[in-house]
Design an enzyme around this catalytic site. Structure first.
Site, PDB file in Angstrom:
ATOM      1  N   ILE A 183       0.854  -1.181   0.000  1.00  0.00           N
ATOM      2  CA  ILE A 183       0.000   0.000   0.000  1.00  0.00           C
ATOM      3  C   ILE A 183       0.897   1.241   0.000  1.00  0.00           C
ATOM      4  O   ILE A 183       2.059   1.174   0.408  1.00  0.00           O
ATOM      5  CB  ILE A 183      -0.986   0.025   1.191  1.00  0.00           C
ATOM      6  CG1 ILE A 183      -0.265  -0.105   2.525  1.00  0.00           C
ATOM      7  CG2 ILE A 183      -2.024  -1.072   1.050  1.00  0.00           C
ATOM      8  CD1 ILE A 183      -1.207  -0.052   3.726  1.00  0.00           C
ATOM      9  N   ASP A 184       0.349   2.347  -0.477  1.00  0.00           N
ATOM     10  CA  ASP A 184       1.124   3.587  -0.594  1.00  0.00           C
ATOM     11  C   ASP A 184       1.679   4.024   0.758  1.00  0.00           C
ATOM     12  O   ASP A 184       1.093   3.746   1.804  1.00  0.00           O
ATOM     13  CB  ASP A 184       0.250   4.715  -1.143  1.00  0.00           C
ATOM     14  CG  ASP A 184      -0.194   4.477  -2.574  1.00  0.00           C
ATOM     15  OD1 ASP A 184       0.409   3.636  -3.260  1.00  0.00           O
ATOM     16  OD2 ASP A 184      -1.167   5.137  -2.998  1.00  0.00           O
ATOM     17  N   GLU A 185       2.773   4.739   0.709  1.00  0.00           N
ATOM     18  CA  GLU A 185       3.415   5.225   1.933  1.00  0.00           C
ATOM     19  C   GLU A 185       2.458   6.058   2.782  1.00  0.00           C
ATOM     20  O   GLU A 185       2.439   5.960   4.010  1.00  0.00           O
ATOM     21  CB  GLU A 185       4.661   6.036   1.571  1.00  0.00           C
ATOM     22  CG  GLU A 185       5.460   6.511   2.763  1.00  0.00           C
ATOM     23  CD  GLU A 185       6.797   7.112   2.366  1.00  0.00           C
ATOM     24  OE1 GLU A 185       7.253   8.051   3.040  1.00  0.00           O
ATOM     25  OE2 GLU A 185       7.390   6.646   1.357  1.00  0.00           O
ATOM     26  N   THR A 199      -0.760   5.810   2.939  1.00  0.00           N
ATOM     27  CA  THR A 199      -1.957   5.052   3.319  1.00  0.00           C
ATOM     28  C   THR A 199      -1.614   4.145   4.499  1.00  0.00           C
ATOM     29  O   THR A 199      -0.557   3.521   4.516  1.00  0.00           O
ATOM     30  CB  THR A 199      -2.435   4.174   2.143  1.00  0.00           C
ATOM     31  OG1 THR A 199      -2.671   5.014   1.008  1.00  0.00           O
ATOM     32  CG2 THR A 199      -3.710   3.424   2.497  1.00  0.00           C
TER      33      THR A 199
END
Length: 282
Positions: free
Chosen positions: A132-134, A136
C-alpha cells in the site's frame, strides 16, 4: 535456510503432484526444487512418492532449503499484528511508512519491522504479498514461507484476496454506490502523480457510501485491479479527492496526511481453507 510446512490432506486420492500443481498452483521452479530435494515425507520421516494417492487426514511434511528474506531488521516502527499463524501474518502499516525499501540504506520500512518481529521468533523468511502507498495506513498480508507466498500470489492474481479501503472524500458524492472504470497511466507533468488516461492500464474500483456530511463523504472501496494510487486517482477523477490528498487536488490539511485506510482483508486460507476476515482496529 531450511523451510518447513505441514499439510493435512483434505480428501482421498490426492497425489503430491496434484496438490502442488493443481490445488496450490505453485511455480515450476519451486516444484522442481521440492522434487530435487526430496522435500516431502510423512510424520515418521519416510519419503513419499509424488504420484501415489494419499488418504484424507494424511499429514505431509515439507522440508527444503530455500532463500531467506534479506530485509535488515529494524525496531524503529511499532508493529500491530492483527492475525498470525504458522503460515502467514497480517499486520498494520502506519501512515507515512513505506511498505518495503526502495533504495539502498532505506531500513525503516514496514518489511524491516516485520523482519525484526519474525527474527525475534527465530524465523528468517517473510515476504509481503501486496503493498500500500506510503501515505496510506492499513493491513498488509505477509507470507512466512515460499510455498505460502506462491499460493497467495496466485490468489491475488485471481482476485480472491479481497481488500477493503475506507476513504473520506471532499464534497458530497452523488451516488450511494457504484463502480469506477477508468484506465490509469502516468502524468507526464509530474514524476510520481498518476492520471486517468485512455492509454493507461485497466483500473476498476467498486465503492459504497457509508457516511455523509455536508462537506464530506465516507466510502468503502474494493479494488478489482491494483494500480498505483488507484483509489486516489479514481475519486479525484470524479471530482471528490480524498481529504488531505493535495497531490490529487484536495485542500492541504495541518497534518499533511490524507484519509485512506486499508482496514479490512478477507480470503480463504491457502492451507486450511478457513475463511480469514481481519479488520484493522488501529
Amino acid at each position: 535456510m531450511l523451510h518447513t510446512l505441514t499439510y493435512t490432506v483434505p480428501e482421498d486420492g490426492l497425489t503430491i503432484e496434484t496438490i502442488l500443481q493443481n490445488n496450490w498452483k505453485l511455480g515450476k521452479k519451486l516444484i522442481h526444487d521440492l522434487r530435487m530435494q526430496k522435500a516431502v515425507s510423512n510424520t515418521s520421516g519416510e519419503l513419499l512418492q509424488w504420484k501415489l494417492p494419499n488418504k484424507k487426514g494424511d499429514v505431509l511434511v515439507f522440508k527444503w532449503e530455500g532463500e531467506s528474506s534479506n530485509y535488515a531488521p529494524s525496531d524503529q516502527i511499532p508493529l500491530y499484528v492483527a492475525y498470525e499463524d504458522e503460515y502467514l501474518l497480517i499486520a498494520s502499516k502506519p501512515r507515512g511508512v513505506a511498505t518495503h525499501p526502495n533504495e539502498e540504506g532505506q531500513n525503516h520500512t514496514f518489511m524491516n519491522t516485520v523482519s525484526h518481529y519474525l527474527s525475534s521468533k527465530g524465523q528468517n523468511y517473510g515476504e509481503h504479498v501486496h503493498r500500500i502507498d506510503e501515505g496510506t495506513k492499513g493491513l498488509i498480508v505477509v507470507a512466512k514461507n515460499p510455498i505460502v507466498k506462491g499460493m497467495l500470489d496466485r490468489m491475488l492474481e485471481n482476485k480472491t484476496i479481497i481488500r477493503t479501503y475506507e476513504a473520506i472524500l471532499e464534497g458530497e458524492l452523488k451516488n450511494q454506490h457504484g463502480t469506477i472504470r477508468a484506465a490509469i497511466g502516468n502524468d507526464r507533468h509530474h514524476p510520481t502523480r498518476k492520471r486517468v488516461s485512455p492509454s493507461g492500464q485497466k483500473a476498476i474500483t467498486h465503492y459504497e457510501v457509508v457516511g455523509r456530511h455536508p462537506q464530506f463523504t465516507k466510502v468503502h472501496a474494493i479494488l478489482e485491479t491494483g494500480r498505483t494510487h488507484q483509489i486516489r486517482v479514481h475519486f479525484a477523477h470524479l471530482g471528490h479527492p480524498i481529504v488531505g490528498d493535495d497531490l490529487y487536488g484536495a485542500k492541504k490539511t495541518p497534518t499533511k496526511t490524507y484519509e485512506l485506510h486499508a482496514f479490512k482483508v478477507q480470503f480463504a486460507h491457502p492451507i486450511t481453507g478457513e475463511m480469514i476476515v481481519v479488520e484493522d482496529k488501529r
